[in-house]
Design a protein around this motif. Structure first.
Motif, PDB file in Angstrom:
ATOM      1  N   ILE A 118      -7.218   2.663  -6.280  1.00 32.60           N
ATOM      2  CA  ILE A 118      -6.254   3.613  -6.836  1.00 32.60           C
ATOM      3  C   ILE A 118      -6.545   5.005  -6.290  1.00 32.60           C
ATOM      4  O   ILE A 118      -7.670   5.475  -6.361  1.00 32.60           O
ATOM      5  CB  ILE A 118      -6.311   3.618  -8.376  1.00 32.60           C
ATOM      6  N   THR A 119      -5.516   5.607  -5.730  1.00 30.22           N
ATOM      7  CA  THR A 119      -5.635   6.997  -5.287  1.00 30.22           C
ATOM      8  C   THR A 119      -4.520   7.792  -5.954  1.00 30.22           C
ATOM      9  O   THR A 119      -3.437   7.266  -6.224  1.00 30.22           O
ATOM     10  CB  THR A 119      -5.528   7.132  -3.752  1.00 30.22           C
ATOM     11  N   THR A 120      -4.804   9.046  -6.223  1.00 25.96           N
ATOM     12  CA  THR A 120      -3.820   9.888  -6.899  1.00 25.96           C
ATOM     13  C   THR A 120      -3.646  11.206  -6.161  1.00 25.96           C
ATOM     14  O   THR A 120      -4.578  11.710  -5.531  1.00 25.96           O
ATOM     15  CB  THR A 120      -4.249  10.191  -8.351  1.00 25.96           C
ATOM     16  N   THR A 121      -2.445  11.724  -6.272  1.00 25.68           N
ATOM     17  CA  THR A 121      -2.124  13.035  -5.740  1.00 25.68           C
ATOM     18  C   THR A 121      -1.348  13.777  -6.817  1.00 25.68           C
ATOM     19  O   THR A 121      -0.346  13.254  -7.330  1.00 25.68           O
ATOM     20  CB  THR A 121      -1.244  12.933  -4.476  1.00 25.68           C
ATOM     21  N   ILE A 122      -1.809  14.965  -7.158  1.00 25.81           N
ATOM     22  CA  ILE A 122      -1.077  15.774  -8.130  1.00 25.81           C
ATOM     23  C   ILE A 122      -0.016  16.561  -7.375  1.00 25.81           C
ATOM     24  O   ILE A 122      -0.335  17.385  -6.516  1.00 25.81           O
ATOM     25  CB  ILE A 122      -2.033  16.719  -8.894  1.00 25.81           C
ATOM     26  N   LEU A 130       0.613   8.003  -7.850  1.00 23.16           N
ATOM     27  CA  LEU A 130      -0.512   7.072  -7.906  1.00 23.16           C
ATOM     28  C   LEU A 130      -0.221   5.911  -6.967  1.00 23.16           C
ATOM     29  O   LEU A 130       0.865   5.320  -7.018  1.00 23.16           O
ATOM     30  CB  LEU A 130      -0.687   6.563  -9.343  1.00 23.16           C
ATOM     31  N   LYS A 131      -1.181   5.618  -6.091  1.00 19.96           N
ATOM     32  CA  LYS A 131      -1.072   4.461  -5.193  1.00 19.96           C
ATOM     33  C   LYS A 131      -2.014   3.388  -5.712  1.00 19.96           C
ATOM     34  O   LYS A 131      -3.193   3.656  -5.949  1.00 19.96           O
ATOM     35  CB  LYS A 131      -1.421   4.848  -3.755  1.00 19.96           C
ATOM     36  N   TYR A 132      -1.471   2.197  -5.889  1.00 24.37           N
ATOM     37  CA  TYR A 132      -2.197   1.059  -6.469  1.00 24.37           C
ATOM     38  C   TYR A 132      -2.202  -0.085  -5.459  1.00 24.37           C
ATOM     39  O   TYR A 132      -1.153  -0.450  -4.924  1.00 24.37           O
ATOM     40  CB  TYR A 132      -1.494   0.621  -7.758  1.00 24.37           C
ATOM     41  N   LYS A 133      -3.392  -0.648  -5.224  1.00 23.38           N
ATOM     42  CA  LYS A 133      -3.493  -1.800  -4.326  1.00 23.38           C
ATOM     43  C   LYS A 133      -4.510  -2.774  -4.900  1.00 23.38           C
ATOM     44  O   LYS A 133      -5.647  -2.393  -5.211  1.00 23.38           O
ATOM     45  CB  LYS A 133      -3.918  -1.363  -2.928  1.00 23.38           C
ATOM     46  N   SER A 134      -4.079  -4.019  -5.041  1.00 25.84           N
ATOM     47  CA  SER A 134      -4.958  -5.059  -5.576  1.00 25.84           C
ATOM     48  C   SER A 134      -4.435  -6.410  -5.142  1.00 25.84           C
ATOM     49  O   SER A 134      -3.216  -6.640  -5.159  1.00 25.84           O
ATOM     50  CB  SER A 134      -4.995  -4.988  -7.107  1.00 25.84           C
ATOM     51  N   GLU A 160       8.173   5.919 -12.434  1.00 26.84           N
ATOM     52  CA  GLU A 160       9.023   5.337 -11.386  1.00 26.84           C
ATOM     53  C   GLU A 160       8.127   4.443 -10.542  1.00 26.84           C
ATOM     54  O   GLU A 160       6.958   4.776 -10.309  1.00 26.84           O
ATOM     55  CB  GLU A 160       9.599   6.425 -10.480  1.00 26.84           C
ATOM     56  N   HIS A 161       8.652   3.332 -10.072  1.00 21.19           N
ATOM     57  CA  HIS A 161       7.888   2.369  -9.283  1.00 21.19           C
ATOM     58  C   HIS A 161       8.711   2.052  -8.022  1.00 21.19           C
ATOM     59  O   HIS A 161       9.232   0.944  -7.863  1.00 21.19           O
ATOM     60  CB  HIS A 161       7.676   1.116 -10.137  1.00 21.19           C
ATOM     61  N   PRO A 162       8.840   3.035  -7.112  1.00 21.71           N
ATOM     62  CA  PRO A 162       9.742   2.871  -5.969  1.00 21.71           C
ATOM     63  C   PRO A 162       9.235   1.926  -4.872  1.00 21.71           C
ATOM     64  O   PRO A 162      10.020   1.495  -4.026  1.00 21.71           O
ATOM     65  CB  PRO A 162       9.885   4.292  -5.424  1.00 21.71           C
ATOM     66  N   GLN A 163       7.954   1.623  -4.869  1.00 19.66           N
ATOM     67  CA  GLN A 163       7.377   0.740  -3.851  1.00 19.66           C
ATOM     68  C   GLN A 163       6.458  -0.234  -4.558  1.00 19.66           C
ATOM     69  O   GLN A 163       5.593   0.174  -5.333  1.00 19.66           O
ATOM     70  CB  GLN A 163       6.602   1.577  -2.823  1.00 19.66           C
ATOM     71  N   GLY A 168       6.783  -7.023  -1.183  1.00 24.06           N
ATOM     72  CA  GLY A 168       6.284  -7.073   0.183  1.00 24.06           C
ATOM     73  C   GLY A 168       5.556  -5.833   0.671  1.00 24.06           C
ATOM     74  O   GLY A 168       5.074  -5.815   1.804  1.00 24.06           O
ATOM     75  N   ALA A 169       5.459  -4.806  -0.137  1.00 24.25           N
ATOM     76  CA  ALA A 169       4.768  -3.582   0.282  1.00 24.25           C
ATOM     77  C   ALA A 169       3.256  -3.808   0.325  1.00 24.25           C
ATOM     78  O   ALA A 169       2.721  -4.682  -0.361  1.00 24.25           O
ATOM     79  CB  ALA A 169       5.095  -2.436  -0.670  1.00 24.25           C
ATOM     80  N   ASP A 170       2.589  -3.008   1.118  1.00 23.59           N
ATOM     81  CA  ASP A 170       1.130  -3.047   1.239  1.00 23.59           C
ATOM     82  C   ASP A 170       0.442  -2.587  -0.040  1.00 23.59           C
ATOM     83  O   ASP A 170      -0.641  -3.033  -0.383  1.00 23.59           O
ATOM     84  CB  ASP A 170       0.731  -2.157   2.433  1.00 23.59           C
ATOM     85  N   HIS A 171       1.085  -1.658  -0.752  1.00 26.70           N
ATOM     86  CA  HIS A 171       0.561  -1.136  -2.007  1.00 26.70           C
ATOM     87  C   HIS A 171       1.739  -0.661  -2.869  1.00 26.70           C
ATOM     88  O   HIS A 171       2.846  -0.508  -2.369  1.00 26.70           O
ATOM     89  CB  HIS A 171      -0.423   0.020  -1.769  1.00 26.70           C
ATOM     90  N   CYS A 172       1.478  -0.472  -4.128  1.00 25.95           N
ATOM     91  CA  CYS A 172       2.496   0.050  -5.045  1.00 25.95           C
ATOM     92  C   CYS A 172       2.383   1.565  -5.101  1.00 25.95           C
ATOM     93  O   CYS A 172       1.293   2.118  -4.990  1.00 25.95           O
ATOM     94  CB  CYS A 172       2.319  -0.510  -6.446  1.00 25.95           C
ATOM     95  N   VAL A 173       3.518   2.205  -5.288  1.00 26.95           N
ATOM     96  CA  VAL A 173       3.548   3.643  -5.551  1.00 26.95           C
ATOM     97  C   VAL A 173       4.152   3.822  -6.941  1.00 26.95           C
ATOM     98  O   VAL A 173       5.247   3.328  -7.228  1.00 26.95           O
ATOM     99  CB  VAL A 173       4.389   4.399  -4.496  1.00 26.95           C
TER     100      VAL A 173
END
Length: 179
Positions: A118-122, A130-134, A160-163, A168-173
């Motif tokens: 998980i990475t975050t950007t304010i 927030l980028k989520y990958k698992s 919002e969960h645009p990705q 099929g995305a590499d990670h969720c946004v």
């Protein structure tokens, strides 16, 4: 998946469908005599099967039940690990510390926890990206955890969960919009 997560699902299931229904799910989806112990690892498939069973009994989609579960799980974990949850004075502080603080504490408690990245950007004082990958793809549960955290800090949160990895995305946004 750690037993503590199964215990959180058990708490939610008993609250929503009752003890008898939970026992039936255990008989159907868990090995005979299985007792979930918090620090022990269990197959992910058992959690997914039990969660799907809860979803079927509630007549709700699994994605919705995973979000409800995540929200409930935050409160369950915050009570169980007060030392970790008390480190943060705000929702924003908690969210930006997920990978650097919370996941580090989880690694101290549990051997090989298989945590998401998980990475975050304010973006500004009301928006966090927030980028989520698992490989477990539990983004809907992560959304629920975030809602549980927002509730804990008395914040209103819209996500919002645009990705999404399920598309099929590499990670969720996840775009977190705060009151």
């Amino acid at each position: 998946m750690r037993g503590v997560v199964f215990r959180g699902l058990e708490e939610l299931a008993i609250e929503t469908i009752g003890m008898q229904e939970w026992d039936e799910l255990l008989e159907t989806y868990a090995p005979q005599g299985r007792v979930y112990v918090s620090p022990t690892a269990y197959p992910d498939e058992e959690l997914f099967a039990l969660a799907q069973g809860v979803a079927s009994k509630l007549d709700k989609p699994l994605t919705e039940v995973l979000a409800i579960f995540g929200q409930s799980l935050f409160g369950f974990l915050a009570k169980k690990h007060v030392g970790i949850s008390s480190k943060f004075s705000s929702f924003e502080e908690l969210v930006v510390s997920i990978d650097s603080v919370i996941h580090m504490e989880v690694k101290k408690l549990y051997d090989e926890p298989n945590l998401p990245s998980i990475t975050t950007t304010i973006e500004n004082d009301k928006t966090i990206i927030l980028k989520y990958k698992s490989n477990r793809k539990l983004c809907f549960c992560a959304e629920g955890l975030l809602h549980g955290a927002a509730q804990h800090y008395n914040r209103v949160l819209r996500i919002e969960h645009p990705q999404c990895m399920h598309e099929g995305a590499d990670h969720c946004v996840l775009i977190l919009h705060l009151d």
